[in-house]
Write a protein that holds these residues in place. Structure first.
Motif, PDB file in Angstrom:
ATOM      1  N   VAL A   1       0.692  -1.260   0.096  1.00  0.00           N
ATOM      2  CA  VAL A   1      -0.159   0.018   0.030  1.00  0.00           C
ATOM      3  C   VAL A   1       0.953   1.259   0.135  1.00  0.00           C
ATOM      4  O   VAL A   1       1.846   1.373   0.920  1.00  0.00           O
ATOM      5  CB  VAL A   1      -0.983   0.016   1.215  1.00  0.00           C
ATOM      6  CG1 VAL A   1      -0.308  -0.161   2.412  1.00  0.00           C
ATOM      7  CG2 VAL A   1      -2.045   1.242   0.964  1.00  0.00           C
ATOM      8  N   SER A   2       0.771   2.141  -0.917  1.00  0.00           N
ATOM      9  CA  SER A   2       1.693   3.325  -1.231  1.00  0.00           C
ATOM     10  C   SER A   2       0.725   4.392  -0.928  1.00  0.00           C
ATOM     11  O   SER A   2      -0.307   4.526  -1.627  1.00  0.00           O
ATOM     12  CB  SER A   2       2.227   3.386  -2.668  1.00  0.00           C
ATOM     13  OG  SER A   2       2.846   2.084  -2.642  1.00  0.00           O
ATOM     14  N   VAL A   3       1.182   5.600  -0.160  1.00  0.00           N
ATOM     15  CA  VAL A   3       0.286   6.697   0.178  1.00  0.00           C
ATOM     16  C   VAL A   3       1.289   7.735  -0.531  1.00  0.00           C
ATOM     17  O   VAL A   3       2.457   8.039  -0.638  1.00  0.00           O
ATOM     18  CB  VAL A   3       0.282   7.043   1.422  1.00  0.00           C
ATOM     19  CG1 VAL A   3      -0.138   8.577   1.646  1.00  0.00           C
ATOM     20  CG2 VAL A   3      -0.403   5.905   2.233  1.00  0.00           C
ATOM     21  N   ARG A   4       0.350   8.642  -1.684  1.00  0.00           N
ATOM     22  CA  ARG A   4       1.325   9.536  -2.403  1.00  0.00           C
ATOM     23  C   ARG A   4       0.103  10.670  -2.548  1.00  0.00           C
ATOM     24  O   ARG A   4      -1.050  10.591  -2.439  1.00  0.00           O
ATOM     25  CB  ARG A   4       1.354   9.024  -3.829  1.00  0.00           C
ATOM     26  CG  ARG A   4       2.243   7.657  -3.806  1.00  0.00           C
ATOM     27  CD  ARG A   4       3.753   7.988  -3.680  1.00  0.00           C
ATOM     28  NE  ARG A   4       4.531   6.827  -3.572  1.00  0.00           N
ATOM     29  CZ  ARG A   4       4.800   5.861  -2.462  1.00  0.00           C
ATOM     30  NH1 ARG A   4       4.305   6.262  -1.465  1.00  0.00           N
ATOM     31  NH2 ARG A   4       5.824   5.079  -2.797  1.00  0.00           N
ATOM     32  N   ASN A   5       0.648  11.874  -2.892  1.00  0.00           N
ATOM     33  CA  ASN A   5      -0.088  13.170  -3.029  1.00  0.00           C
ATOM     34  C   ASN A   5      -1.379  13.013  -4.188  1.00  0.00           C
ATOM     35  O   ASN A   5      -2.453  13.472  -4.047  1.00  0.00           O
ATOM     36  CB  ASN A   5       0.936  14.197  -3.452  1.00  0.00           C
ATOM     37  CG  ASN A   5       1.477  14.960  -2.238  1.00  0.00           C
ATOM     38  OD1 ASN A   5       0.942  15.006  -1.272  1.00  0.00           O
ATOM     39  ND2 ASN A   5       2.821  15.267  -2.610  1.00  0.00           N
ATOM     40  N   LYS A   6      -0.682  12.301  -5.438  1.00  0.00           N
ATOM     41  CA  LYS A   6      -1.731  12.254  -6.452  1.00  0.00           C
ATOM     42  C   LYS A   6      -2.987  11.254  -6.132  1.00  0.00           C
ATOM     43  O   LYS A   6      -3.708  10.995  -6.888  1.00  0.00           O
ATOM     44  CB  LYS A   6      -1.122  12.106  -7.635  1.00  0.00           C
ATOM     45  CG  LYS A   6      -0.275  13.047  -8.195  1.00  0.00           C
ATOM     46  CD  LYS A   6       0.500  13.036  -9.494  1.00  0.00           C
ATOM     47  CE  LYS A   6       1.223  14.225  -9.756  1.00  0.00           C
ATOM     48  NZ  LYS A   6       1.978  14.015 -10.854  1.00  0.00           N
ATOM     49  N   GLY A   7      -2.698  10.304  -5.100  1.00  0.00           N
ATOM     50  CA  GLY A   7      -3.357   9.260  -4.964  1.00  0.00           C
ATOM     51  C   GLY A   7      -2.865   8.045  -4.296  1.00  0.00           C
ATOM     52  O   GLY A   7      -1.708   7.721  -4.559  1.00  0.00           O
TER      53      GLY A   7
END
Length: 193
Positions: free
Chosen positions: A147-153
């Motif tokens: 699971v990756s948390v990123r600014n764009k989504g």
């Protein structure tokens, strides 16, 4: 239905001659088919990508899974640029690992607006299906999930060992994303339409 005192004693602590004894039923742990390792990724420009991966813990029972899971922040509380990865023991969450290099992944994009409402539930559902070996004979093709948390989504990826094993990969997709209720099967595009 109310339990009798005898039933309660059968499954709990019993005092015998001034000493506390615990029923063996309470001590039994429920083993998993595989040992799993939780990784945490935090970008640090002074380190290599591989060195930014930190091993958090490994477990091989459902009770130990919950002990780890209940003591980490949920993905929705991670800062941007951070990941959790859960992979079978001895498989690193990187494409260069020999178990991943011929594999593929199913990727679910989760919008920033869904982060607080859905990300944690989707991640937990993927983990439970994965460690619970819900896919039976196809579970051997699963390496892990990220699971990756990123600014764009945000993204949840399920990594597979053999990208050419179409039957196994489709079974993994169907169980993890459709049956688990993560994707609406009525909104899923039908090939050729």
């Amino acid at each position: 239905m109310a339990s009798t005192n005898a039933e309660k004693q059968q499954y709990s602590e019993v005092e015998v001659e001034g000493e506390l004894e615990v029923s063996p039923d309470v001590l039994i742990k429920h083993p998993l088919e595989n040992t799993w390792t939780l990784w945490f990724f935090k970008i640090d420009p002074t380190k290599t990508w591989e060195d930014c991966q930190m091993l958090v813990a490994s477990f091989n029972t459902i009770e130990d899974f919950w002990a780890v899971y209940n003591h980490i922040d949920p993905p929705s509380l991670l800062k941007n640029g951070r990941d959790y990865s859960l992979f079978k023991q001895h498989i690193k969450p990187m494409w260069e690992d020999e178990n991943n290099c011929n594999g593929g992944r199913w990727l679910l994009n989760v919008s920033r607006q869904q982060r607080t409402a859905d990300l944690d539930n989707y991640w937990l559902e993927v983990l439970m299906l994965m460690i619970g070996e819900t896919l039976e004979e196809y579970s051997k093709n699963i390496c892990g999930a990220v699971v990756s948390v990123r600014n764009k989504g945000d993204k949840i990826g399920v990594w597979t060992e053999d990208a050419k094993d179409d039957i196994s990969n489709i079974a993994i997709f169907i169980v993890i994303f459709l049956i688990a209720g993560i994707l609406d099967p009525w909104k899923f595009p039908i090939p050729g339409k």
